[in-house]
Motif scaffolding. Structure first.
Motif, PDB file in Angstrom:
ATOM      1  N   PHE A 117       0.844  -1.196   0.000  1.00 39.69           N
ATOM      2  CA  PHE A 117       0.000   0.000   0.000  1.00 39.69           C
ATOM      3  C   PHE A 117       0.880   1.247   0.000  1.00 39.69           C
TER       4      PHE A 117
ATOM      5  N   TYR B 253       0.467   5.392   1.023  1.00 35.10           N
ATOM      6  CA  TYR B 253      -0.340   6.412   1.677  1.00 35.10           C
ATOM      7  C   TYR B 253       0.392   7.740   1.605  1.00 35.10           C
TER       8      TYR B 253
ATOM      9  N   PRO C 147      -2.607   9.451   7.695  1.00 35.06           N
ATOM     10  CA  PRO C 147      -2.274   8.934   6.358  1.00 35.06           C
ATOM     11  C   PRO C 147      -3.534   8.765   5.522  1.00 35.06           C
TER      12      PRO C 147
ATOM     13  N   PHE D 115      -4.992   6.960   1.932  1.00 37.76           N
ATOM     14  CA  PHE D 115      -4.735   5.890   0.970  1.00 37.76           C
ATOM     15  C   PHE D 115      -4.510   6.437  -0.436  1.00 37.76           C
TER      16      PHE D 115
ATOM     17  N   TYR E 269      -3.080   0.344  -3.960  1.00 37.02           N
ATOM     18  CA  TYR E 269      -2.899  -0.975  -3.369  1.00 37.02           C
ATOM     19  C   TYR E 269      -2.508  -1.980  -4.445  1.00 37.02           C
TER      20      TYR E 269
ATOM     21  N   SER F 103      -7.638   4.195  -6.555  1.00 35.23           N
ATOM     22  CA  SER F 103      -8.662   5.221  -6.406  1.00 35.23           C
ATOM     23  C   SER F 103      -8.196   6.427  -5.605  1.00 35.23           C
TER      24      SER F 103
END
Lengths: 114, 117
Positions: free
Chosen positions: B33, B35, B43, B45, B48, B58
């Motif tokens: 991942f 962030y 954090p 996102f 992924y 996204s």
């Protein structure tokens, strides 16, 4: 639109007393919750987690409580130690969404006073 | 090293420059991942990967952001034509295998602090 909220930016506690950090969430699809601890210039370190099927999880001095109906969770640290001074982040996950991304709050800075 | 490592730890870029940030996950970790953490925030996102497949992008804020993990291990986050609003700490995290794991714990690296001047 913040889905995970930590409304207290900071908290000071005397050494040996209980620290209670709070977290609220709005997304009812969240089903897994985690607490991370962060020291300056380091990445977040996992502390403890809880699944939505439970209401309490305990690990040593750390206990997390989950109140699903209130969409509220809290982290209790007993007894608090000076080394606990750090920023604590609450995070939530919707495991059904497929991407396993964590949604974080803004953090609460805990200061434990010797 | 048993943990997630990131390089460089600090990067200063002039506005308009391209940057590349590297993440070495924990060996054997399937999921990775990225962030972004702005000052005073938690954090957020970005993207992924499961092995080499980017399953969710996204959170990438614009098409100037691009991430890859070609061999399912090391990952690179590239930011083209950096802007001042890109200044943040970029965190990488890895986890074993969310499909089989009994927990969803992600292990974080120390982050790369990017400053765009």
């Amino acid at each position: 639109d913040q889905q995970v909220k930590q409304n207290s930016p900071s908290l000071s506690v005397q050494e040996g007393r209980i620290s209670i950090l709070n977290c609220d969430y709005t997304n009812s699809m969240f089903d897994y919750f985690l607490w991370y601890k962060k020291y300056p210039a380091e990445g977040p370190t996992f502390l403890i987690s809880i699944s939505s099927i439970k209401d309490k999880n305990e690990d040593g001095r750390f206990t997390v409580f989950l109140n699903k109906s209130a969409k509220h969770l809290s982290l209790h640290i007993v007894p608090s130690q000076p080394g606990d001074s750090a920023v604590y982040f609450c995070a939530a996950e919707d495991s059904g969404a497929g991407s396993y991304q964590l949604t974080f709050g803004k953090g609460t800075k805990l200061s434990v006073i010797p | 090293g048993a943990g997630v490592s990131q390089s460089p730890r600090y990067k200063v870029a002039k506005r308009g420059q391209d940057v590349a940030l590297r993440c070495d996950p924990i060996s054997g970790h399937v999921s990775l991942f990225w962030y972004q953490q702005a000052l005073g925030q938690g954090p957020e996102f970005l993207t992924y990967f499961q092995n080499e497949a980017q399953l969710d992008k996204s959170g990438l804020p614009s098409d100037r952001f691009f991430a890859e993990r070609p061999e399912g291990s090391v990952s690179t986050l590239k930011i083209q034509r950096t802007q001042q609003e890109d200044s943040a700490v970029y965190l990488c995290a890895s986890s074993f295998d969310n499909l089989a794991a009994s927990s969803y714990e992600q292990y974080f690296g120390p982050g790369t602090r990017l400053t765009v001047t």
